[in-house]
Design an enzyme around this catalytic site. Structure first.
Site, PDB file in Angstrom:
ATOM      1  N   GLU A 261       0.814  -1.220   0.082  1.00  0.00           N
ATOM      2  CA  GLU A 261       0.122  -0.051   0.062  1.00  0.00           C
ATOM      3  C   GLU A 261       0.846   1.415   0.067  1.00  0.00           C
ATOM      4  O   GLU A 261       1.719   1.379   0.962  1.00  0.00           O
ATOM      5  CB  GLU A 261      -1.028  -0.100   1.076  1.00  0.00           C
ATOM      6  CG  GLU A 261      -1.914  -1.211   1.113  1.00  0.00           C
ATOM      7  CD  GLU A 261      -3.028  -1.215   2.277  1.00  0.00           C
ATOM      8  OE1 GLU A 261      -2.686  -0.275   3.286  1.00  0.00           O
ATOM      9  OE2 GLU A 261      -3.829  -1.787   2.301  1.00  0.00           O
ATOM     10  N   HIS A 280      -7.835   1.774   1.638  1.00  0.00           N
ATOM     11  CA  HIS A 280      -7.773   1.560   2.966  1.00  0.00           C
ATOM     12  C   HIS A 280      -8.556   2.405   3.905  1.00  0.00           C
ATOM     13  O   HIS A 280      -8.029   3.160   4.992  1.00  0.00           O
ATOM     14  CB  HIS A 280      -6.396   1.400   3.592  1.00  0.00           C
ATOM     15  CG  HIS A 280      -6.270   0.174   4.637  1.00  0.00           C
ATOM     16  ND1 HIS A 280      -4.940  -0.467   4.994  1.00  0.00           N
ATOM     17  CD2 HIS A 280      -6.886  -0.073   5.648  1.00  0.00           C
ATOM     18  CE1 HIS A 280      -5.243  -1.089   5.942  1.00  0.00           C
ATOM     19  NE2 HIS A 280      -6.516  -1.071   6.655  1.00  0.00           N
TER      20      HIS A 280
END
Length: 528
Positions: A261, A280
């Site tokens: 990420e 997220h």
């Protein structure tokens, strides 16, 4: 004199009001540099943080009055738990504050996929009007497969049932009766993959769940099925998912979490139709952020004013002399609980923690709670701590037994953990040498002396010559270095057992090679 609370990260005004209404003296000082925080922390009984403040061992050394730390959120990575425990500081978090928010995002993902909302929006904004292209599917009457029905999964189940979906679920740590009370049918994973029109994942990332959804699993899913992951990156093999979408086998997929990420710009999923992604944001709503702030304020007030402990992540409230006695055994209990979880049969119904020898004179409850928390943590998508573990086990139909025995069983003190379930039972035991050297001394019927840490390979075999040599050769050829090895065999020489500490986790293919070696019965990889 009122207890003093320092709020060092942004909390909502409502949370600060809760603290003040409880009669506490509150100072809000956000953004302090470490030196400035260290200079004043000794004046406070409690510290309220989110993730920005780093509660280090150095800071805790200055915190002479500090009794409790409250973290508004789930993770406590910014708090040195060992240092806090050693200083008798209770650390609390708010694990349930974002359950509804994450479940709602998963539902939004399902709706977005079934009705092509993102792609249709992009089409209209591009000046097109493609009604036929975006024909979708109703959710009513479809089958939702939920993998993990803890705090978040159970909320999603409730919403899905309201939308007239049929829900099947896989969760080895909940009984069929408890699942039925939620309105779902508990099934095995193979059945879930085959039956579900939509699959939503709600499990933690562990050695067992990493790449849980791989190419083989995706191939077993129904053609046109949808997959949603708002849990943790790494549970889904993302390249295999891209292949399943590109081939048309899956009807769509949505991820809020990625293995890396943010994902790289050339990630194969990002260029595919039928793929929806968010950065997220599962817990990122105003309500959730406010809820966790208010929750931690209420927990701090309850502890400071009444001694009530909720959502503690370390060992709270024990007299120092008792803490000194049991402290060396708490890490051992955590390892035993973790090992038992990885060896446990399906559908565990009972966990027994037996304390024998000198340690039997101490309170068992903290040792059992630490064991149970580690046991449950392997199978839940939300954190479990020493305080919440008994209640979580009860909700899932798991009986917990605490047994005290003065009989030392050849050791000054011994902790034994037994897990019973549908497939039999798992039995592990350990002790502590001196003040810190944890040792595993029994796995099922095998006596041994092993160090319970790191990557481990467990091998059961016929008690025949050459097995250990073949095992070492196979692992060496695969580049897996053996750090320690403990061997055992049954008294009748019918079976033998090897516990190998290795420097890195073996690839699945390596384990398969070991399984094919002569006289090898079973082999598995675990992490402690």
């Amino acid at each position: 004199m009122a207890a003093r609370v320092l709020v060092s990260d942004d909390l909502s005004p409502e949370a600060v009001a809760v603290l003040k209404q409880a009669g506490l003296e509150v100072d809000v000082k956000v953004g302090l540099k470490p030196d400035a925080l260290e200079a004043i922390i000794g004046d406070y009984d409690a510290l309220a943080v989110r993730s920005a403040t780093k509660v280090t061992a150095k800071l805790l050394e200055k915190a002479s009055r500090l009794r409790v730390i409250g973290r508004a959120g789930v993770g406590v990575d910014n708090v040195d738990l060992d240092a806090a425990t050693r200083r008798g500081v209770v650390v609390m978090n708010t694990p349930g504050g974002s359950s509804v928010t994450v479940a709602e995002l998963a539902l939004a993902m399902i709706l977005a996929l079934s009705r092509h909302v993102p792609a249709a929006t992009a089409s209209v904004k591009a000046g097109k009007w493609e009604k036929k292209r975006f024909q979708g599917h109703e959710l009513a009457g479809k089958t939702l497969g939920v993998v993990g029905i803890g705090n978040i999964g159970s909320v999603l189940v409730d919403r899905a049932l309201a939308m007239k979906m049929r829900v099947v679920a896989y969760d080895p740590f909940i009984s069929a009766e408890a699942a039925a009370k939620l309105g779902v049918e508990r099934v095995e994973l193979d059945a879930l993959w085959a039956q579900a029109d939509v699959v939503s994942l709600h499990v933690p990332l562990t050695e067992q769940t990493r790449n849980l959804v791989d190419a083989k699993v995706l191939a077993r899913m129904k053609k046109g099925a949808l997959l949603v992951n708002c849990a943790r990156g790494g549970i889904v093999d993302e390249r295999a998912l891209a292949d399943a979408l590109a081939s048309g086998h899956l009807g769509g997929a949505a991820l809020d979490v990625f293995e890396q990420e943010p994902p790289p710009a050339d990630h194969p999923l990002l260029g595919l139709d039928g793929f929806v992604a968010t950065p997220h944001i599962g817990a990122s709503t105003e309500e959730a952020q406010s809820a966790v702030a208010v929750a931690v304020a209420e927990q701090l007030a309850a502890y400071l004013n009444h001694g009530v402990v909720k959502n503690a992540v370390n060992v709270p409230g024990l007299p120092r002399e008792i803490m000194d006695q049991i402290a060396p055994f708490l890490p051992l209990c955590e390892k035993l609980g973790s090992l038992a979880a990885q060896l446990a049969p399906q559908g565990p119904s009972e966990v027994t923690v037996e304390v024998a020898g000198e340690l039997a004179a101490a309170p068992i409850r903290p040792l059992a709670a630490r064991t149970l928390a580690a046991f449950l943590r392997h199978h839940l998508e939300t954190p479990v701590n020493d305080v919440s573990a008994p209640a979580v086990a009860k909700e899932r139909g798991i009986a917990v037994r605490e047994v005290r025995s003065a009989e030392p069983h050849d050791y000054a003190s011994l902790v034994t953990v037994t897990v019973r379930g549908q497939g039999g039972e798992a039995h592990v035991a350990g002790t502590v040498y001196g003040k810190r050297e944890a040792r595993l001394v029994r796995v099922d019927g095998f006596r041994l002396e092993a160090v319970p840490e790191g990557h481990v390979i467990l091998c059961e075999n016929d008690d025949a010559p050459g097995v250990v040599g073949n095992l070492g050769t196979a692992l060496g050829a695969a580049g897996v270095n053996i750090a320690r090895i403990s061997l055992s065999r049954l008294d009748d020489h019918s079976r033998a057992f090897a516990f190998l500490n290795v420097d890195s986790a073996p690839a699945p293919g390596v384990l398969e090679q070991v399984r094919r070696l002569p006289h090898v019965r079973t082999v598995r990889s675990i992490h402690l």
